[in-house]
Design a protein around this motif. Structure first.
Motif, short mmCIF file in Angstrom:
data_model
loop_
_atom_site.label_atom_id
_atom_site.label_comp_id
_atom_site.label_asym_id
_atom_site.label_seq_id
_atom_site.Cartn_x
_atom_site.Cartn_y
_atom_site.Cartn_z
N THR A 199 0.83 -1.20 0.00
CA THR A 199 0.00 0.00 0.00
C THR A 199 0.87 1.25 0.00
N GLN A 249 -8.41 0.70 0.55
CA GLN A 249 -8.79 -0.59 1.16
C GLN A 249 -10.22 -0.57 1.64
N THR A 250 -10.54 0.49 2.39
CA THR A 250 -11.93 0.63 2.78
C THR A 250 -12.58 1.49 1.72
N ASP A 270 -6.44 -0.99 -4.29
CA ASP A 270 -5.93 -1.51 -3.03
C ASP A 270 -6.93 -2.52 -2.45
N GLU A 271 -6.60 -3.78 -2.54
CA GLU A 271 -7.45 -4.86 -2.04
C GLU A 271 -8.90 -4.73 -2.48
N GLU A 301 -3.07 -7.08 -3.37
CA GLU A 301 -3.98 -8.10 -2.89
C GLU A 301 -3.34 -9.00 -1.84
N GLU A 304 -4.64 -5.89 8.17
CA GLU A 304 -4.28 -4.48 7.96
C GLU A 304 -2.91 -4.34 7.34
N GLU A 305 -2.75 -3.26 6.69
CA GLU A 305 -1.53 -2.99 5.95
C GLU A 305 -0.85 -1.76 6.56
#
Lengths: 260, 363
Positions: free
Chosen positions: A47, A88-89, A170-171, A201, A257-258
């Motif tokens: 990330t 991500q979110t 991102d994911e 990912e 989490e990243e």
């Protein structure tokens, strides 16, 4: 297949937070026509790479899109060069409808004066994105009401509307059902035909099914690079991932989490 | 139906305009017209706060600054007009009859300059301030405290420059308003009508902002500033625009306040005055169209009726109202209206899924 001047080339990217080196001289490239994956365990710096390329974190080295240098520009300028990202979110505008979300994404090509007028009708680019992402049936729903998967598609749709030539995702499938993952993978395949698509990912199944080329990061460095088969055969990758045989066979802590 | 609901705010503004411009002058006494004019001025500032705070998420705690800029620009002009051409304002003669007129007063002899200044002064100040703050991504409580401090600073500056600005006594005793005698009933009505009309214009302007793409973008910036940045916009510019518009509205409100109330003092533009402006907006409903204006008018009315007849009690009542609104109606009294609408809708089409959202999904 690859057109050099529409490619994303990152070389010797270096990101440091105080004394902590999050990304250590990472180089990779991505071309239109391929779905490029960045994978790695937690804290590998995936990330952070995206953050540096999109202007969210400061990085040194170079990140070129075509002949344009991205590093050092403010985030909104980088977007205007054609580089878009998701988070991500899923961060859509919950109070606005799907249509309004997409319409806002189309706005960066509009003049400031036209912003003062009300929206009449729907842009062709917005229609196309609704169709592409399959969100046409929920277009008037507030984005906050969408399912998790739909929100991610809406984000991808917003990137399509803003006509991003580079999509950094991102994911995108974290927390999605199997069907949604498949749909997302297929969507990415279509989108990648004439755009650069880079996917960060955790999900190995998803990677195996849809990746064209993969870069494995570990502790901020590039560990391995190649096709899915090549990196799966790489003993160093196997060692880092789960440490033993059966490496890469299971999903790796989905949703973990990243480093931000 | 959808056509009707999109037109509803416009119809509301129309009704409001008729009430203010036709019904009120016919029904109310001169005393209450003057009071209503004062509430209109506060409401004009509140409409701007609704845009900046309700829609843009910027808690502007120092609108007194911009209210003061407009008010003092107008008051200086009216003071000079009252004094007559070439003469010193009365209060300056009191201190030193031979002193020259301060240089910054001189241009306010001109009517045109005054009107331009009422609009341009807040634009310049708010643009510089907003640019510095938003580009540095100052927000939330820090932004609120900074703007509040500025209001305090301006009030203190005016208090401490008694020879130049009239200090705590303020500026008052205006006889003329752009050539019209202020003590005349018809002219008083005219001044009121100007203020009321300006309020209607400001409501129309904010209505258009809210339905425009800019309005959507402003809400988007309020809710997810970083996301807006990654759509290629600079959120600072979006916030700056709303902040400047709010400042201009506050200044216009301040400018009209002066001929209607007849006095302007640092008290009217300082910290507590600025907070009272926010209070009205919070009470009415900051994100709605009419909430800020009606809330400000209600607070203004409470202030001048209860506040003068029972000052000790009024402050407690105000506090209680505030607690009640924040606890039970965080989006202000106007959210009651939306809830009522929701209830009616729900009971009217019982068979289908309960909420409009679900109905949308089923369709």
């Amino acid at each position: 297949m690859s057109v050099p001047d529409a490619s994303l080339v990152v070389s010797d990217l270096h990101v440091q937070f105080g004394a902590f080196v999050a990304v250590h001289d990472v180089s990779f490239d991505a071309h239109p026509g391929e779905v490029r994956f960045l994978i790695g365990p937690n804290g590998a710096g995936k990330t952070t790479c995206i953050d540096a390329i999109t202007g969210l974190s400061k990085g040194t080295g170079t990140a070129r899109f075509g002949d344009k240098e991205l590093l050092g520009s403010p985030a909104q300028k980088i977007v205007r060069l054609g580089v878009g990202r998701t988070f991500q979110t899923a961060s859509v505008f919950a109070q606005l409808s799907v249509l309004q979300n997409l319409d806002i994404a189309a706005g960066l090509r509009r003049s400031p004066v036209s912003l003062l007028r009300a929206r009449r009708g729907v842009d062709a680019s917005v229609e196309r994105a609704l169709e592409e992402t399959g969100l046409g049936t929920v277009r008037d729903l507030p984005a906050g009401m969408l399912s998790h998967g739909q929100k991610q598609w809406l984000e991808i749709g917003m990137l399509l509307v803003q006509d991003a030539k580079v999509l950094l995702l991102d994911e995108p499938v974290a927390g999605m059902s199997q069907d949604e993952r498949t749909a997302t993978g297929e969507l990415l395949g279509r989108v990648a035909a004439n755009r650069v698509v880079v996917v960060v990912e955790h999900d190995m199944d998803f990677m195996r099914s849809f990746a064209t080329r993969v870069t494995v990061l570990h502790q901020g460095r590039v560990l391995s690079e190649g096709s899915v088969a090549e990196i799966q055969a790489d003993p160093r990758v196997q060692e880092v991932y789960l440490g033993t045989a059966g490496a890469l066979s299971g999903a790796l802590a989905p949703g973990a989490e990243e480093v931000d | 139906m959808t056509k009707f609901t999109t037109r509803l705010p416009l119809i509301g503004i129309g009704v409001f305009a008729v009430l203010l411009l036709v019904v009120a002058p016919a029904v109310l006494s001169e005393h209450w017209i003057s009071n209503l004019g004062k509430y209109c001025c506060l409401a004009i500032a509140a409409v701007g706060i609704g845009l900046a705070w309700g829609r843009g998420g910027m808690l502007v705690m120092g609108q007194g600054v911009f209210f003061g800029l407009g008010a003092y620009a107008m008051a200086m002009h009216l003071t000079l007009e009252t004094a007559g051409p070439g003469a010193l304002p009365g209060f300056m003669i009191l201190y030193d009859p031979l002193a020259p007129l301060p240089a910054f007063w001189e241009p306010f002899r001109s009517e045109v300059f005054t009107l331009v200044a009422i609009v341009l002064l807040p634009v310049i100040v708010s643009a510089i301030l907003g640019y510095a703050l938003f580009k540095r991504r100052v927000k939330g409580a820090y932004f609120a405290i900074l703007t509040q401090a500025l209001a305090v600073a301006l009030a203190v500056l005016i208090s401490s420059t008694i020879r130049e600005t009239g200090g705590d006594t303020g500026l008052s005793n205006f006889k003329y308003f752009f050539g019209y005698v202020l003590n005349d009933e018809a002219n008083k009505l005219m001044v009121y009508l100007i203020a009321a009309a300006l309020l209607v214009v400001c409501l129309l302007a904010v209505w258009q902002f809210n339905r425009s793409r800019f309005g959507e973008l402003l809400v988007a910036t309020r809710d997810a500033e970083e996301r807006v940045r990654f759509l290629g916009y600079d959120p600072a510019n979006i916030k700056l625009f709303a902040f400047v518009v709010a400042a201009v509205m506050a200044s216009i409100g301040g400018a009209m306040f002066v001929p209607i109330v007849g006095i302007i003092t640092p008290q009217e533009i300082g910290a507590s005055a600025s907070i009272l402006m926010i209070a009205g907006v919070a009470l009415g409903g900051r994100a709605s169209l009419f909430g800020p204006a009606l809330g400000a008018m209600a607070i203004g009315w409470g202030q001048s009726s209860l506040g003068s007849s029972w000052p000790e009690g009024w402050i407690y009542i105000l506090g209680l109202i505030f607690i009640f609104v924040i606890l039970f109606l965080p989006m202000g009294l106007s959210s009651l209206f939306d809830r009522a609408k929701g209830l009616i809708r729900r009971s009217s089409d019982e068979p289908g899924p309960a909420t409009p959202e679900l109905r949308e999904v089923v369709k």
